[in-house]
Scaffold this motif. Structure first.
Motif, short mmCIF file in Angstrom:
data_model
loop_
_atom_site.label_atom_id
_atom_site.label_comp_id
_atom_site.label_asym_id
_atom_site.label_seq_id
_atom_site.Cartn_x
_atom_site.Cartn_y
_atom_site.Cartn_z
N ASP A 32 31.94 153.97 -104.95
CA ASP A 32 32.64 154.54 -104.38
C ASP A 32 32.03 153.89 -102.97
N THR A 33 32.76 153.07 -102.21
CA THR A 33 32.93 153.51 -100.72
C THR A 33 33.02 154.17 -99.54
N GLY A 34 33.56 155.08 -100.14
CA GLY A 34 34.54 156.33 -99.59
C GLY A 34 33.33 157.06 -98.48
N PRO A 35 33.87 157.91 -97.90
CA PRO A 35 33.34 158.84 -97.19
C PRO A 35 32.22 159.73 -98.49
N GLY B 161 29.39 156.57 -99.48
CA GLY B 161 29.79 156.66 -100.61
C GLY B 161 28.57 156.82 -102.30
N THR B 162 29.26 157.14 -103.08
CA THR B 162 28.74 157.40 -104.26
C THR B 162 28.33 156.22 -105.43
N GLU C 162 32.00 162.80 -100.77
CA GLU C 162 31.73 164.24 -101.53
C GLU C 162 30.30 165.49 -100.26
#
Length: 75
Positions: free
Chosen positions: A15-18, A57-58, A20
């Motif tokens: 996951d390339t999002g910010p 990301g994760t 959590e």
């Protein structure tokens, strides 16, 4: 992504999002995944989750023994 490496199936979800903030990888769903992997592949699996090394990301990695459904074992 998935790939076969020798007698293992390697799975990766990135996951390339910010990400959590405050997530420690110890929630109920992750505990259930760990438990299920241990039941299906006792002592023969890997499950890791953590921050991406090369950006935000994760990353989740799963490694389980490779087998073909319905195939019988050779002795």
């Amino acid at each position: 992504a998935s790939r076969r490496v020798d007698d293992w199936l390697d799975l990766a979800v990135i996951d390339t999002g910010p990400g959590e903030p405050g997530v420690d990888g110890e929630g109920l769903a992750l505990a259930n995944i760990r438990r299920r992997l241990e039941l299906l592949y006792p002592g023969s699996h890997v499950f890791t989750i953590g921050a991406r090394a090369d950006g935000p990301g994760t990353e989740v990695h799963v490694r389980v023994p490779w087998h073909v459904a319905g195939a019988s074992a050779q002795s």
